[in-house]
Design an enzyme around this catalytic site. Structure first.
Site, PDB file in Angstrom:
ATOM      1  N   GLU A   1      58.987  33.400  30.858  1.00  0.00           N
ATOM      2  CA  GLU A   1      58.955  33.064  32.280  1.00  0.00           C
ATOM      3  C   GLU A   1      58.209  31.760  32.491  1.00  0.00           C
ATOM      4  O   GLU A   1      57.237  31.452  31.791  1.00  0.00           O
ATOM      5  CB  GLU A   1      58.299  34.192  33.091  1.00  0.00           C
ATOM      6  CG  GLU A   1      59.173  35.431  33.166  1.00  0.00           C
ATOM      7  CD  GLU A   1      58.710  36.437  34.211  1.00  0.00           C
ATOM      8  OE1 GLU A   1      59.570  37.159  34.734  1.00  0.00           O
ATOM      9  OE2 GLU A   1      57.507  36.504  34.515  1.00  0.00           O
TER      10      GLU A   1
ATOM     11  N   CYS B   1      54.159  25.803  36.033  1.00  0.00           N
ATOM     12  CA  CYS B   1      53.282  26.691  35.271  1.00  0.00           C
ATOM     13  C   CYS B   1      54.058  27.123  34.036  1.00  0.00           C
ATOM     14  O   CYS B   1      55.030  27.875  34.144  1.00  0.00           O
ATOM     15  CB  CYS B   1      52.883  27.893  36.125  1.00  0.00           C
ATOM     16  SG  CYS B   1      51.840  29.084  35.254  1.00  0.00           S
TER      17      CYS B   1
ATOM     18  N   CYS C   1      51.747  37.884  25.117  1.00  0.00           N
ATOM     19  CA  CYS C   1      50.370  37.436  24.913  1.00  0.00           C
ATOM     20  C   CYS C   1      49.597  38.515  24.159  1.00  0.00           C
ATOM     21  O   CYS C   1      49.667  39.687  24.518  1.00  0.00           O
ATOM     22  CB  CYS C   1      49.680  37.148  26.244  1.00  0.00           C
ATOM     23  SG  CYS C   1      48.004  36.503  26.059  1.00  0.00           S
TER      24      CYS C   1
ATOM     25  N   CYS D   1      44.330  41.157  28.315  1.00  0.00           N
ATOM     26  CA  CYS D   1      43.381  41.210  29.440  1.00  0.00           C
ATOM     27  C   CYS D   1      43.805  42.326  30.399  1.00  0.00           C
ATOM     28  O   CYS D   1      44.987  42.485  30.706  1.00  0.00           O
ATOM     29  CB  CYS D   1      43.330  39.869  30.162  1.00  0.00           C
ATOM     30  SG  CYS D   1      42.735  38.521  29.107  1.00  0.00           S
TER      31      CYS D   1
ATOM     32  N   CYS E   1      46.057  41.641  33.690  1.00  0.00           N
ATOM     33  CA  CYS E   1      47.170  40.703  33.569  1.00  0.00           C
ATOM     34  C   CYS E   1      48.428  41.393  33.075  1.00  0.00           C
ATOM     35  O   CYS E   1      48.407  42.104  32.064  1.00  0.00           O
ATOM     36  CB  CYS E   1      46.773  39.573  32.604  1.00  0.00           C
ATOM     37  SG  CYS E   1      48.089  38.352  32.342  1.00  0.00           S
TER      38      CYS E   1
ATOM     39  N   GLY F   1      50.970  33.818  27.619  1.00  0.00           N
ATOM     40  CA  GLY F   1      50.377  33.424  26.357  1.00  0.00           C
ATOM     41  C   GLY F   1      49.004  32.795  26.459  1.00  0.00           C
ATOM     42  O   GLY F   1      48.538  32.426  27.538  1.00  0.00           O
TER      43      GLY F   1
ATOM     44  N   ASN G   1      45.675  39.281  42.091  1.00  0.00           N
ATOM     45  CA  ASN G   1      47.076  39.504  42.427  1.00  0.00           C
ATOM     46  C   ASN G   1      47.522  40.816  41.785  1.00  0.00           C
ATOM     47  O   ASN G   1      47.409  40.985  40.570  1.00  0.00           O
ATOM     48  CB  ASN G   1      47.942  38.348  41.901  1.00  0.00           C
ATOM     49  CG  ASN G   1      47.540  37.032  42.544  1.00  0.00           C
ATOM     50  OD1 ASN G   1      47.428  36.922  43.757  1.00  0.00           O
ATOM     51  ND2 ASN G   1      47.304  36.013  41.716  1.00  0.00           N
TER      52      ASN G   1
ATOM     53  N   CYS H   1      49.408  34.150  39.634  1.00  0.00           N
ATOM     54  CA  CYS H   1      48.523  34.227  38.480  1.00  0.00           C
ATOM     55  C   CYS H   1      48.345  35.677  38.021  1.00  0.00           C
ATOM     56  O   CYS H   1      47.998  36.550  38.812  1.00  0.00           O
ATOM     57  CB  CYS H   1      47.164  33.630  38.856  1.00  0.00           C
ATOM     58  SG  CYS H   1      45.982  33.573  37.514  1.00  0.00           S
TER      59      CYS H   1
END
Length: 339
Positions: A91, A104, A111, A115, A118, A158, A287, A330
């Protein structure tokens, strides 16, 4: 992956390539222009090349992706699902304003950092992207918007510093070949041991952004599993050295999670951590993603956190993410091939 893709190569490298094909050196400049300014997706499109040569090079890959899906948020942010040459998906996001078009970009497929807040990290890791696959994202967004890209942020899927060599190569290509100023390029990292000093040695004029999200080591390990292997004290020490080496301030990204890391005490702790060197803090209200139940703090709480930092003379701003409704903000990127 297509190791021999032409995209991402410099003018000198392309000139060497055409000469290896038995063509005159000036064809390198033509190829460079068609790749980076005209957006050629195959050598067949490059009509200034001899027809016979183009036919002989029919299978030579340039390194362009195809758009598998595109979604547009009410604020005109566009999220793209791109299909790479090997069929893998990534993406990337185009974020327009009146004066800017920011892309972005992703630096990996998935990744490995995992986290907790995320979406990308929830989906696991497949592989690093090649430099040309990063450059392609910028060209694809520019084509779709029919606008020049002014800024690029390595804040997509990533961890860029786990793919440092390809990221540095892409940065140089975006600067020298695509024509985007280095000061308009931002590389964001959670922080990987030994990588920030190596990046500093490149003496780039980019912005380094650190995904911090915590004001102490215990909290950081809770939110960022890799944090245990790179203590906050070592990370900040490397950032101080980075500023000394590059004379570029470091940006710290801090996602505000209600009741987790958003109290005035956390803000005081953060101010102490960052005192005494060139920094800027971006506060990012959380978010939402479906896998966890973190909440975004209310406006008063966000502004109170900001005020503590301002009182401590820490440069700070609040960044409300664009593209929220399209899951393009984000922390929301993921490879969802069912779209």
């Amino acid at each position: 992956m297509t190791e021999s893709a032409l995209l991402g190569k410099s003018l000198a490298e392309l000139t060497d390539w055409v000469q290896d094909q038995g063509q005159p050196a000036y064809r390198g400049k033509q190829l460079h222009q068609w790749l980076y300014q005209k957006g050629a997706r195959s050598l067949h499109e490059i009509t200034v090349f001899p027809k016979q040569w183009r036919a002989a090079l029919e299978d030579q890959p340039i390194g362009r992706s195809t758009i598998a899906h595109r979604s547009i948020a009410p604020d005109e942010t566009r999220k793209y699902l791109l299909r790479l040459a090997d069929g893998e998906m990534i993406e990337t996001v185009g974020i327009p304003t009146a004066k800017r078009l920011t892309v972005c970009v992703s630096s990996q497929i998935g990744c490995p950092m995992a986290c907790d807040f995320c979406a990308t990290g929830k989906g696991g890791f497949t592989r690093n992207l090649e430099a040309y696959e990063i450059v392609d994202q910028v060209l694809t967004v520019a084509e779709d918007f029919e606008r020049r890209v002014s800024h690029v942020v390595f804040m997509g899927m990533g961890e860029p510093l786990l793919n440092r060599e390809a990221v540095v190569k892409a940065v140089k290509s975006l600067n020298q070949d695509v024509g985007i100023g280095q000061r308009c390029l931002t590389v964001s990292t959670v922080g990987i041991p030994k990588q920030i000093p190596l990046l500093a040695e490149e003496k780039l004029q980019i912005t380094l952004a650190i995904s911090l999200h915590a004001s102490n080591q215990t909290l950081r390990e809770q939110l960022i599993p890799s944090g245990g292997g790179y203590p906050l004290s070592d990370l900040i020490a490397d950032c101080r050295k980075y500023v000394e080496r590059t004379h570029r301030r470091v940006t710290f990204e801090y996602i505000l999670l209600a009741g987790v890391n958003d109290t005035p005490d956390h803000a005081e702790e953060l101010a102490q951590l960052l005192r005494g060197f060139q920094t800027h803090v971006n506060l990012i209200p959380y978010n939402p993603i479906s896998e966890v139940d973190y909440q975004r703090p209310d406006k008063n709480r966000i502004e109170a956190f900001q005020s503590v930092l301002e009182d401590a003379k820490i440069a700070v701003s609040i960044r409300y993410s664009r593209g929220l409704e399209a899951d393009a903000a984000c922390g929301q990127l993921r490879v969802n091939q069912t779209q």
